[in-house]
Design an enzyme around this catalytic site. Sequence first.
Site, PDB file in Angstrom:
ATOM      1  N   LYS A  24      -5.676   9.278  20.942  1.00 62.77           N
ATOM      2  CA  LYS A  24      -4.248   9.189  20.589  1.00 62.77           C
ATOM      3  C   LYS A  24      -3.837  10.375  19.717  1.00 62.77           C
ATOM      4  CE  LYS A  24      -1.764   6.559  16.996  1.00 62.77           C
ATOM      5  NZ  LYS A  24      -2.186   7.348  15.841  1.00 62.77           N
ATOM      6  N   ASN A  25      -4.685  10.719  18.734  1.00 63.79           N
ATOM      7  CA  ASN A  25      -4.290  11.753  17.782  1.00 63.79           C
ATOM      8  C   ASN A  25      -4.508  13.172  18.284  1.00 63.79           C
ATOM      9  OD1 ASN A  25      -3.368   9.738  16.190  1.00 63.79           O
ATOM     10  ND2 ASN A  25      -5.083   9.762  14.750  1.00 63.79           N
ATOM     11  N   ARG A  98       5.248   9.744  14.104  1.00 55.17           N
ATOM     12  CA  ARG A  98       5.213  10.921  13.233  1.00 55.17           C
ATOM     13  C   ARG A  98       5.117  12.224  14.023  1.00 55.17           C
ATOM     14  NH1 ARG A  98       5.047  10.029   8.258  1.00 55.17           N
ATOM     15  NH2 ARG A  98       4.198  12.053   7.708  1.00 55.17           N
ATOM     16  N   CYS A 122       2.716   4.573  10.580  1.00 54.09           N
ATOM     17  CA  CYS A 122       2.291   3.415   9.802  1.00 54.09           C
ATOM     18  C   CYS A 122       2.680   3.557   8.338  1.00 54.09           C
ATOM     19  CB  CYS A 122       0.772   3.278   9.917  1.00 54.09           C
ATOM     20  SG  CYS A 122       0.282   2.866  11.580  1.00 54.09           S
ATOM     21  N   ASP A 324      -9.347   6.030   9.258  1.00 56.97           N
ATOM     22  CA  ASP A 324      -8.964   5.065  10.304  1.00 56.97           C
ATOM     23  C   ASP A 324     -10.130   4.176  10.753  1.00 56.97           C
ATOM     24  OD1 ASP A 324      -6.172   6.294  10.946  1.00 56.97           O
ATOM     25  OD2 ASP A 324      -7.588   7.955  10.920  1.00 56.97           O
ATOM     26  N   VAL A 346      -8.114   9.231   1.359  1.00 59.33           N
ATOM     27  CA  VAL A 346      -7.153   9.977   2.192  1.00 59.33           C
ATOM     28  C   VAL A 346      -5.721   9.445   2.014  1.00 59.33           C
ATOM     29  CG1 VAL A 346      -6.566  10.729   4.536  1.00 59.33           C
ATOM     30  CG2 VAL A 346      -8.972  10.525   3.854  1.00 59.33           C
TER      31      VAL A 346
HETATM   32  N1  EPU Z   1       0.041  14.900   2.988  1.00 62.70           N
HETATM   33  C1  EPU Z   1       0.923  15.390   2.051  1.00 62.70           C
HETATM   34  N2  EPU Z   1       1.900  16.255   2.482  1.00 62.70           N
HETATM   35  C2  EPU Z   1       2.021  16.638   3.789  1.00 62.70           C
HETATM   36  C3  EPU Z   1       1.104  16.128   4.730  1.00 62.70           C
HETATM   37  C4  EPU Z   1       0.120  15.248   4.302  1.00 62.70           C
HETATM   38  O1  EPU Z   1       0.846  15.065   0.868  1.00 62.70           O
HETATM   39  O2  EPU Z   1       2.930  17.414   4.112  1.00 62.70           O
HETATM   40  C5  EPU Z   1      -0.983  13.925   2.552  1.00 62.70           C
HETATM   41  C6  EPU Z   1      -0.733  12.539   3.148  1.00 62.70           C
HETATM   42  O3  EPU Z   1       0.205  11.814   2.403  1.00 62.70           O
HETATM   43  C7  EPU Z   1      -2.107  11.932   3.130  1.00 62.70           C
HETATM   44  C8  EPU Z   1      -3.016  13.131   3.373  1.00 62.70           C
HETATM   45  O4  EPU Z   1      -2.248  14.300   3.080  1.00 62.70           O
HETATM   46  O5  EPU Z   1      -2.377  11.392   1.872  1.00 62.70           O
HETATM   47  C9  EPU Z   1      -3.574  13.231   4.759  1.00 62.70           C
HETATM   48  O6  EPU Z   1      -2.521  13.222   5.712  1.00 62.70           O
HETATM   49  P1  EPU Z   1      -2.624  13.993   7.099  1.00 62.70           P
HETATM   50  O7  EPU Z   1      -1.499  14.988   7.170  1.00 62.70           O
HETATM   51  O8  EPU Z   1      -4.010  14.483   7.285  1.00 62.70           O
HETATM   52  O9  EPU Z   1      -2.362  12.834   8.133  1.00 62.70           O
HETATM   53  P2  EPU Z   1      -1.407  12.846   9.414  1.00 62.70           P
HETATM   54  O10 EPU Z   1      -1.505  14.117  10.131  1.00 62.70           O
HETATM   55  O11 EPU Z   1      -0.061  12.341   9.022  1.00 62.70           O
HETATM   56  C10 EPU Z   1      -3.228  12.010  11.062  1.00 62.70           C
HETATM   57  C11 EPU Z   1      -3.375  10.829  11.969  1.00 62.70           C
HETATM   58  C12 EPU Z   1      -3.646   9.585  11.140  1.00 62.70           C
HETATM   59  C13 EPU Z   1      -4.925   9.809  10.345  1.00 62.70           C
HETATM   60  C14 EPU Z   1      -4.787  11.058   9.478  1.00 62.70           C
HETATM   61  C15 EPU Z   1      -6.055  11.414   8.749  1.00 62.70           C
HETATM   62  C16 EPU Z   1      -1.920  11.398  13.773  1.00 62.70           C
HETATM   63  C17 EPU Z   1      -0.681  11.119  14.529  1.00 62.70           C
HETATM   64  N3  EPU Z   1      -2.137  10.653  12.713  1.00 62.70           N
HETATM   65  O12 EPU Z   1      -2.111  11.716  10.231  1.00 62.70           O
HETATM   66  O13 EPU Z   1      -3.846   8.537  12.048  1.00 62.70           O
HETATM   67  O14 EPU Z   1      -5.142   8.688   9.534  1.00 62.70           O
HETATM   68  O15 EPU Z   1      -4.425  12.188  10.303  1.00 62.70           O
HETATM   69  O16 EPU Z   1      -7.096  11.619   9.643  1.00 62.70           O
HETATM   70  O17 EPU Z   1      -2.710  12.276  14.144  1.00 62.70           O
HETATM   71  C18 EPU Z   1      -3.627   6.407  12.940  1.00 62.70           C
HETATM   72  O18 EPU Z   1      -4.039   6.884  14.014  1.00 62.70           O
HETATM   73  O19 EPU Z   1      -3.472   5.168  12.743  1.00 62.70           O
HETATM   74  C19 EPU Z   1      -3.292   7.296  11.840  1.00 62.70           C
HETATM   75  C20 EPU Z   1      -2.598   6.925  10.785  1.00 62.70           C
END
Ligand code: EPU
Length: 451
Positions: A24-25, A98, A122, A324, A346
């Site tokens: 998915k990601n 997102r 989420c 996750d 995280v």
């Molecule tokens: N963060 C910031 N500022 C930003 C971006 C992120 O402070 O501009 C912080 C977030 O708040 C968090 C941390 O950095 O505390 C990590 O966030 P990250 O950006 O890595 O997560 P994401 O890209 O929003 C993806 C997956 C998530 C998964 C995380 C970590 C997708 C669509 N989502 O999220 O997956 O948990 O990476 O591996 O790729 C899920 O599949 O259920 C899910 C939530």
Amino acid sequence: MTDDVLVVHGGTPLEGRIRVRGAKNLVSKAMVAALLGDSPSRLFDVPKIRDVEVVRGLLGLHGVKVTDGTEDGELVFDPANVESASTDQINVHAGSSRIPILFCGPLLHRLGHAFIPDLGGCHIGPRPIDFHLQALREFGATVEKRPEGLHLSAPNGLHGTKFALPYPSVGATEQVLLTAVMAEGVTELRNAAVEPEIIDLICILQKMGAIIKVHTDRVIEIQGVPKLHGYTHRPIPDRIEAASWAAAALATRGHVEVLGAQQADMMTFLNVFRSVGGEYEVTDARAPKLGDPGQEGGIRFWHPGGELNAVALETDVHPGFMTDWQQPLVVALTQARGLSIVHETVYEQRLGYTEALNSMGANIQVYRDCLGGTPCRFGRRNFKHSAVIAGPSKLHAADLVIPDLRAGFSHLIAALAAEGTSRVYGVDLINRGYEDFEAKLADLGAHAERP
Ligand code: EPU
């Protein structure tokens, strides 16, 4: 809400074989990357999940023709007529995912401007996008926040930059990659995320004609090119889904073979699974040849009988234990003898679901302190982000409401492991990330039905 409920008769071990498809990601980001090409792209093994539908809708609104290919799960993207969409049309997708934030770079390259609706996803903490916006500004984009969403433009084009992420964010790293590949000049990204899904996205971009070097120590260097073409790609399988079914096998004392699961991407999970007392066997894929039908690769996970062991673990960015994987595994940890410790580093609010497990008889306490050695951003900020799980606990049935995707799957596992009949409300949320999960539950012999 009443239609959106699954009645689960727990206490039966899950037994059987299921298959996971593209992650998915990764898949949703690969779809966005297709916008950058000047010729069609072809993506295989695309699961039927909600994020895919949202991105398909957004691509369609921007003139990308998306069609089903001949193979089940194959999508073809034709970006020949990329065009602007109205904010009203785009806003139909507000709050649903997102992924729209990753349209910024590709739309700026293709159209010179972009509109991004309010994001969804989420509710596991504030999930800011400050790193994304800071990076886009570094590339030369102007970002304007208005009540209806984000308006971006790049009046002077996008230019390579040197940028260090404050934290190795997955999304922000993808944002930089999708923008830098066609920005003028060289971009150097420090403190980048290097999850397998990111490496697979880099493979896709490289197939499209990008020049990307992944150095040691989380440094990625991208040399911008003026033009990219389409790709053909079979994505890495979903390692979060695979681990979720593995945890379900352990929690229900069952035996589940996950076809498609890949050892290399799951090494950290496999180490913990074994430490807890679960067993697994990796089956390598074998191509069919004369007299041999061949074999699809995967991993068989099972509970060997007897007691499980308590463990201490911390979630972390890759190559650490994925955030996750945490929620499904914690259900199995309620069945382990002793005190298990989970330090979530995280996301600041990813332990709320433990209340539901406690309502079913689990004994989980959450703490604001960092109960682990990894330097964590949340300890001094008063977030309940560490958990102590005392086990084993006998789980009993309950009525549960699913709060988010991964927590939702943990509720489902708990209902399957518990004695008695549970009602799990809000199960449609699980469709965001788990393809055909109800059919898979049936294949594994679970007793679950819509009322
Ligand atoms: N963060 C910031 N500022 C930003 C971006 C992120 O402070 O501009 C912080 C977030 O708040 C968090 C941390 O950095 O505390 C990590 O966030 P990250 O950006 O890595 O997560 P994401 O890209 O929003 C993806 C997956 C998530 C998964 C995380 C970590 C997708 C669509 N989502 O999220 O997956 O948990 O990476 O591996 O790729 C899920 O599949 O259920 C899910 C939530």
